[in-house]
Design a protein around this motif. Structure first.
Motif, short mmCIF file in Angstrom:
data_model
loop_
_atom_site.label_atom_id
_atom_site.label_comp_id
_atom_site.label_asym_id
_atom_site.label_seq_id
_atom_site.Cartn_x
_atom_site.Cartn_y
_atom_site.Cartn_z
N ALA A 155 49.83 19.91 52.11
CA ALA A 155 49.99 20.86 53.20
C ALA A 155 51.33 21.58 53.15
O ALA A 155 51.56 22.53 53.89
CB ALA A 155 49.84 20.14 54.54
N THR A 156 52.22 21.15 52.26
CA THR A 156 53.53 21.79 52.19
C THR A 156 53.50 23.09 51.41
O THR A 156 54.45 23.85 51.47
CB THR A 156 54.54 20.84 51.52
N LYS A 157 52.44 23.35 50.70
CA LYS A 157 52.33 24.61 49.96
C LYS A 157 52.19 25.76 50.94
O LYS A 157 51.67 25.61 52.02
CB LYS A 157 51.12 24.58 49.03
N SER A 158 52.65 26.93 50.55
CA SER A 158 52.55 28.08 51.44
C SER A 158 51.11 28.58 51.51
O SER A 158 50.30 28.31 50.63
CB SER A 158 53.48 29.19 50.96
N LEU A 159 50.83 29.33 52.54
CA LEU A 159 49.48 29.81 52.77
C LEU A 159 49.19 31.06 51.97
O LEU A 159 50.08 31.81 51.60
CB LEU A 159 49.29 30.11 54.26
N PHE A 160 47.90 31.28 51.71
CA PHE A 160 47.47 32.48 51.00
C PHE A 160 47.51 33.68 51.94
O PHE A 160 47.22 33.57 53.13
CB PHE A 160 46.03 32.31 50.50
N GLN A 161 47.86 34.82 51.39
CA GLN A 161 47.75 36.09 52.08
C GLN A 161 46.86 36.98 51.22
O GLN A 161 47.14 37.18 50.04
CB GLN A 161 49.11 36.74 52.27
N CYS A 162 45.79 37.49 51.81
CA CYS A 162 44.83 38.30 51.06
C CYS A 162 44.93 39.76 51.48
O CYS A 162 45.16 40.07 52.64
CB CYS A 162 43.42 37.80 51.32
N TYR A 163 44.78 40.62 50.51
CA TYR A 163 44.75 42.05 50.78
C TYR A 163 43.88 42.74 49.75
O TYR A 163 43.71 42.25 48.65
CB TYR A 163 46.15 42.67 50.82
N GLN A 164 43.31 43.87 50.16
CA GLN A 164 42.40 44.61 49.29
C GLN A 164 43.20 45.39 48.27
O GLN A 164 44.13 46.11 48.60
CB GLN A 164 41.53 45.55 50.10
N ILE A 165 42.81 45.25 46.98
CA ILE A 165 43.52 45.96 45.92
C ILE A 165 42.66 47.04 45.27
O ILE A 165 43.15 47.78 44.42
CB ILE A 165 44.04 44.98 44.85
N GLY A 166 41.40 47.12 45.65
CA GLY A 166 40.56 48.14 45.05
C GLY A 166 39.10 47.94 45.37
O GLY A 166 38.73 47.13 46.22
N LEU A 167 38.27 48.68 44.66
CA LEU A 167 36.82 48.59 44.82
C LEU A 167 36.18 48.39 43.46
O LEU A 167 36.71 48.83 42.44
CB LEU A 167 36.27 49.88 45.44
N GLU A 168 35.03 47.71 43.47
CA GLU A 168 34.26 47.61 42.24
C GLU A 168 33.61 48.96 41.96
O GLU A 168 33.38 49.75 42.86
CB GLU A 168 33.20 46.52 42.37
N HIS A 169 33.30 49.20 40.69
CA HIS A 169 32.69 50.47 40.28
C HIS A 169 31.37 50.21 39.56
O HIS A 169 31.17 49.15 38.97
CB HIS A 169 33.63 51.24 39.35
N ASP A 170 30.48 51.20 39.60
CA ASP A 170 29.22 51.08 38.89
C ASP A 170 29.39 51.58 37.45
O ASP A 170 30.50 51.88 37.01
CB ASP A 170 28.09 51.82 39.63
N ILE A 171 28.29 51.69 36.73
CA ILE A 171 28.33 52.12 35.34
C ILE A 171 28.88 53.53 35.20
O ILE A 171 29.58 53.84 34.23
CB ILE A 171 26.91 52.03 34.72
N ASN A 172 28.62 54.38 36.17
CA ASN A 172 29.09 55.77 36.13
C ASN A 172 30.51 55.93 36.69
O ASN A 172 30.94 57.05 36.95
CB ASN A 172 28.13 56.67 36.90
N ARG A 173 31.20 54.86 36.89
CA ARG A 173 32.58 54.81 37.41
C ARG A 173 32.72 55.38 38.82
O ARG A 173 33.75 55.91 39.18
CB ARG A 173 33.53 55.53 36.46
N LYS A 174 31.69 55.21 39.61
CA LYS A 174 31.77 55.60 41.01
C LYS A 174 32.05 54.35 41.83
O LYS A 174 31.44 53.30 41.61
CB LYS A 174 30.46 56.25 41.47
N PRO A 175 33.00 54.42 42.77
CA PRO A 175 33.35 53.22 43.55
C PRO A 175 32.22 52.78 44.47
O PRO A 175 31.53 53.60 45.06
CB PRO A 175 34.57 53.66 44.35
N LEU A 176 32.05 51.48 44.54
CA LEU A 176 31.06 50.88 45.43
C LEU A 176 31.79 50.45 46.70
O LEU A 176 32.56 49.49 46.70
CB LEU A 176 30.39 49.68 44.77
N ILE A 177 31.55 51.16 47.79
CA ILE A 177 32.28 50.94 49.04
C ILE A 177 32.05 49.53 49.59
O ILE A 177 32.94 48.93 50.18
CB ILE A 177 31.86 52.00 50.09
N ASP A 178 30.86 48.98 49.36
CA ASP A 178 30.53 47.67 49.91
C ASP A 178 31.07 46.50 49.09
O ASP A 178 30.89 45.35 49.48
CB ASP A 178 29.01 47.53 50.03
#
Length: 90
Positions: free
Chosen positions: A57-80
């Protein structure tokens, strides 16, 4: 003139190699999460809960943040399909 430049260059080389600087850095360990259907807050809670159970429990906690979006084959971002980075200090 050339001897003066050599002396000045040698002087600066000796000065800069003789100086030692301490570097204070904050190291982090990050896990990249793909295909997450929740937001960053829910992901943080999930990561911290599993971290608390498996490690000390002495380890620090994780902080999560969005770094991007996945893309499809045509390199269009998938919002979901965001990509998150969950990081904690060492």
């Amino acid at each position: 003139m050339l001897k003066l430049r050599r002396k000045v260059f040698t002087f600066f080389v000796i000065i800069f190699t003789g100086c030692t600087y301490k570097v204070f850095a904050k190291s982090k360990i990050c896990e990249i999460k793909f295909d997450v259907k929740s937001n960053a807050i829910v992901l943080e809670k999930k990561m911290n809960l599993t971290n608390f159970r498996s490690k000390s429990a002495t380890k620090s906690l994780f902080q999560c943040y969005q770094i991007g979006l996945e893309h499809d084959i045509n390199r269009k971002p998938l919002i979901d399909n965001p990509i998150y980075a969950c990081c904690r200090k060492i």
